[in-house]
Scaffold this active site. Structure first.
Site, mmCIF file in Angstrom:
data_model
loop_
_atom_site.group_PDB
_atom_site.id
_atom_site.type_symbol
_atom_site.label_atom_id
_atom_site.label_comp_id
_atom_site.label_asym_id
_atom_site.label_seq_id
_atom_site.Cartn_x
_atom_site.Cartn_y
_atom_site.Cartn_z
ATOM 1 C CG HIS A 147 25.249 72.130 53.556
ATOM 2 N ND1 HIS A 147 24.724 71.021 53.982
ATOM 3 C CD2 HIS A 147 25.585 71.782 52.357
ATOM 4 C CE1 HIS A 147 25.107 69.940 53.186
ATOM 5 N NE2 HIS A 147 25.534 70.648 52.001
ATOM 6 C CG HIS B 284 17.468 67.463 57.727
ATOM 7 N ND1 HIS B 284 17.356 66.966 56.538
ATOM 8 C CD2 HIS B 284 18.971 67.046 57.646
ATOM 9 C CE1 HIS B 284 18.196 66.513 55.718
ATOM 10 N NE2 HIS B 284 19.518 66.807 56.579
ATOM 11 C CG ASP C 129 25.975 69.932 61.227
ATOM 12 O OD1 ASP C 129 26.905 69.053 60.952
ATOM 13 O OD2 ASP C 129 25.496 70.947 60.478
HETATM 14 C C1 LIG Z 1 24.791 68.268 57.806
HETATM 15 C C2 LIG Z 1 23.586 69.446 57.550
HETATM 16 O O1 LIG Z 1 23.635 70.267 56.728
HETATM 17 S S1 LIG Z 1 22.164 69.416 58.368
HETATM 18 C C3 LIG Z 1 21.563 71.008 58.379
HETATM 19 C C4 LIG Z 1 22.494 72.018 59.174
HETATM 20 N N1 LIG Z 1 21.699 73.301 59.199
HETATM 21 C C5 LIG Z 1 21.237 73.887 60.508
HETATM 22 O O2 LIG Z 1 21.445 73.262 61.606
HETATM 23 C C6 LIG Z 1 20.892 75.260 60.312
HETATM 24 C C7 LIG Z 1 19.612 75.326 61.190
HETATM 25 N N2 LIG Z 1 18.274 74.852 60.460
HETATM 26 C C8 LIG Z 1 17.809 75.380 59.355
HETATM 27 O O3 LIG Z 1 18.044 76.503 59.044
HETATM 28 C C9 LIG Z 1 16.758 74.640 58.708
HETATM 29 O O4 LIG Z 1 16.036 73.556 59.485
HETATM 30 C C10 LIG Z 1 17.306 73.767 57.418
HETATM 31 C C11 LIG Z 1 18.305 74.916 56.510
HETATM 32 C C12 LIG Z 1 18.300 72.882 57.795
HETATM 33 C C13 LIG Z 1 16.024 73.299 56.491
HETATM 34 O O5 LIG Z 1 15.429 74.267 56.019
HETATM 35 P P1 LIG Z 1 14.100 74.177 55.507
HETATM 36 O O6 LIG Z 1 13.899 72.943 54.729
HETATM 37 O O7 LIG Z 1 13.591 75.535 54.858
HETATM 38 O O8 LIG Z 1 13.096 74.003 56.936
HETATM 39 P P2 LIG Z 1 11.676 73.640 57.257
HETATM 40 O O9 LIG Z 1 11.042 73.557 56.095
HETATM 41 O O10 LIG Z 1 11.629 72.601 58.170
HETATM 42 O O11 LIG Z 1 11.322 74.948 57.917
HETATM 43 C C14 LIG Z 1 9.901 75.060 58.719
HETATM 44 C C15 LIG Z 1 9.925 76.012 59.772
HETATM 45 O O12 LIG Z 1 10.440 75.686 60.816
HETATM 46 C C16 LIG Z 1 11.842 76.782 61.135
HETATM 47 N N3 LIG Z 1 12.975 76.105 61.336
HETATM 48 C C17 LIG Z 1 13.614 75.265 60.873
HETATM 49 N N4 LIG Z 1 14.656 75.122 61.496
HETATM 50 C C18 LIG Z 1 14.839 75.790 62.268
HETATM 51 C C19 LIG Z 1 15.882 76.205 63.280
HETATM 52 N N5 LIG Z 1 17.057 75.430 63.300
HETATM 53 N N6 LIG Z 1 15.587 77.240 64.283
HETATM 54 C C20 LIG Z 1 14.445 77.902 64.311
HETATM 55 N N7 LIG Z 1 13.458 77.784 63.509
HETATM 56 C C21 LIG Z 1 13.552 76.741 62.470
HETATM 57 C C22 LIG Z 1 11.819 77.585 59.704
HETATM 58 O O13 LIG Z 1 12.464 78.855 59.879
HETATM 59 C C23 LIG Z 1 10.412 77.611 59.150
HETATM 60 O O14 LIG Z 1 9.568 78.408 59.752
HETATM 61 P P3 LIG Z 1 8.650 79.582 58.930
HETATM 62 O O15 LIG Z 1 7.789 78.449 58.373
HETATM 63 O O16 LIG Z 1 7.990 80.178 59.943
HETATM 64 O O17 LIG Z 1 9.362 79.921 57.879
HETATM 65 O O1 LIG Z 2 20.861 66.583 53.429
HETATM 66 C C1 LIG Z 2 20.957 67.800 53.690
HETATM 67 O O2 LIG Z 2 20.153 68.699 52.918
HETATM 68 C C2 LIG Z 2 22.022 68.457 54.579
HETATM 69 C C3 LIG Z 2 22.430 67.256 55.390
HETATM 70 O O3 LIG Z 2 22.107 66.659 56.249
HETATM 71 C C4 LIG Z 2 23.802 66.801 54.898
HETATM 72 O O4 LIG Z 2 24.087 67.105 53.680
HETATM 73 O O5 LIG Z 2 24.220 65.646 55.448
#
Ligand SMILES: CC(=O)SCCNC(=O)CCNC(=O)[C@H](O)C(C)(C)COP(=O)(O)OP(=O)(O)OC[C@H]1O[C@@H](n2cnc3c(N)ncnc32)[C@H](O)[C@@H]1OP(=O)(O)O
Ligand SMILES: O=C([O-])CC(=O)C(=O)O
Length: 376
Positions: free
Chosen positions: A222, A261, A312
């Site tokens: 997050h 996301h 981010d």
């Molecule tokens: C302001 C914020 O909070 S924005 C979010 C900040 N977080 C990050 O940047 C962390 C990196 N990103 C992630 O871990 C994820 O994309 C999350 C947590 C944001 C969302 O998670 P989910 O909703 O489960 O992602 P989603 O369903 O799109 O994932 C699909 C596939 O893509 C992969 N994937 C998604 N994001 C990434 C990533 N950043 N790097 C590599 N692989 C990824 C997942 O592992 C998943 O693969 P799988 O089906 O083999 O398990």
């Molecule tokens: O909506 C989400 O899951 C994460 C995010 O981008 C935020 O909190 O700004």
């Protein structure tokens, strides 16, 4: 246009868990609106305090209301002695998000919300004080100085920069902080906001709701992703090195922080906005590494995995160019998101029912009691 993702599976994905009039994510226009206003309009034209007012009071303030609101926030910047004293006891190597969590919780001990009629004042106090909480601790722990938390800069973003650097920020840096705080202010039922709402639904106090939300935002999936993104881009000296490094990480199935996301499918509308400001800051500081490396990461991730930068990723380089230490990136998110969290707490309180979902049980059935001395 950012499209809504097909949602389902674990993590409550796609399940409606309540009603809000605060925000839409991935639904219309550029894909993010606060009370119907498009994020790009807000980022282009508004002050963060104006956006906080919009979220918390339900409408954009007129000139007089905004002036009064900013004056009120400026008048609330003095840290209580007991909070300073607690901050001075937190070690230098503590995680700054733990400092924020403790600072918020301590404030709740000193200025407890004893009745919901006090909520607006308690919220405004947190908005006013959070920049002081993190910078007071940081400068005491790292430089041994006790800073004066009053400053002439009337914006929250500029105030933070002044306390951190001990001098008035440039117009450009104050502007970028303002945009950044607007972009991070609110995002519907994200994990930290949902935490705040769950806490609020028990009729708990506002500081407990925010303290819980800070703990949730801390995680690298997050809010913590902006710091992890910085660690990633700093590993590379050239775009080609970044491409090679990322390909290796993808092959090893490592997660790349700052990408992907839970809701957006093709883009996060906040990215284009902060990317533009990061580019401008890169020009200002004469950067020829971090920004081009970041751009290449974006290209590689889209080409290879159709994964896009979330809010981010370009925040990392933008904050770095303004001289902000990496470990303070997520606390800035807190300074902003406290507006969204508390707007949700107010909304939850207006129409409350305790949030208590159910679970599918997949544990053993009919377990037979075994006295302690007979257990293997
Ligand atoms: C302001 C914020 O909070 S924005 C979010 C900040 N977080 C990050 O940047 C962390 C990196 N990103 C992630 O871990 C994820 O994309 C999350 C947590 C944001 C969302 O998670 P989910 O909703 O489960 O992602 P989603 O369903 O799109 O994932 C699909 C596939 O893509 C992969 N994937 C998604 N994001 C990434 C990533 N950043 N790097 C590599 N692989 C990824 C997942 O592992 C998943 O693969 P799988 O089906 O083999 O398990
Ligand atoms: O909506 C989400 O899951 C994460 C995010 O981008 C935020 O909190 O700004």
């Amino acid at each position: 246009m950012a499209e809504a993702k097909k949602l389902g599976g674990a993590g409550l994905r796609g399940q409606v868990a309540g009603v809000t009039s605060l925000c839409t994510v991935g639904q219309s226009g550029a894909g993010l609106t606060y009370r119907g206003y498009d994020i790009s309009d807000l980022a282009d034209h508004a002050q963060f305090e104006e956006v906080a007012y919009l979220l918390l009071r339900g409408k954009l303030p007129n000139r007089q209301e905004l002036e009064d609101y900013k004056k009120k926030l400026v008048s609330m910047r003095e840290l209580p002695y007991a909070v300073k004293s607690v901050l001075e006891h937190i070690p230098k190597d503590a995680h700054p998000m733990d400092v924020m969590r403790t600072g918020c919780s301590m404030l709740g001990n000193l200025e407890t919300e004893t009745d919901f009629s006090q909520q607006d004042d308690k919220i405004d106090r947190m908005l006013a004080l959070f920049p002081a909480i993190i910078t007071y601790w940081y400068r005491f722990a790292h430089e041994g100085v006790r800073i004066d938390t009053a400053s002439d800069v009337d914006s929250i973003g500029g105030h933070f920069l002044e306390l951190l650097h001990g001098k008035k920020p440039s117009e450009l840096h104050e502007r970028v902080m303002n945009v950044s705080l607007i972009l991070y202010a609110e995002h519907e039922f994200n994990a930290s906001t949902f935490t705040a709402r769950v806490c609020a639904s028990t009729l708990s106090d506002i500081h407990s709701c925010v303290t819980g939300a800070i703990g949730t935002l801390r995680g690298p999936l997050h809010g913590g992703a902006n710091e992890a993104a910085m660690a990633l881009i700093q590993k590379f000296q050239t775009p080609d090195e970044a491409e090679k490094g990322l390909l290796g990480m993808l092959e090893r199935k490592e997660k790349i922080m700052g990408f992907g996301h839970a809701i957006y499918r093709e883009s996060d509308p906040r990215n284009a906005i902060i990317k533009k400001w990061s580019e401008e800051l890169a020009k200002e500081v004469g950067d020829t590494v971090l920004y081009p490396v970041s751009v290449r990461c974006e290209e590689v991730m889209w080409r290879e995995k159709k994964l896009f930068c979330n809010a981010d990723f370009f925040h990392a380089s933008a904050y770095h160019f303004m001289g902000i230490p990496t470990e303070l990136f997520t606390p800035i998110f807190v300074m902003s998101r406290v507006s969204g969290w508390t707007a949700h707490v107010k909304e939850q309180r207006e129409n409350n029912r305790i949030i208590r979902p159910s679970a599918d049980y997949d544990g053993p059935a009919d377990s037979k009691w075994v006295p302690i001395d007979e257990r293997p």
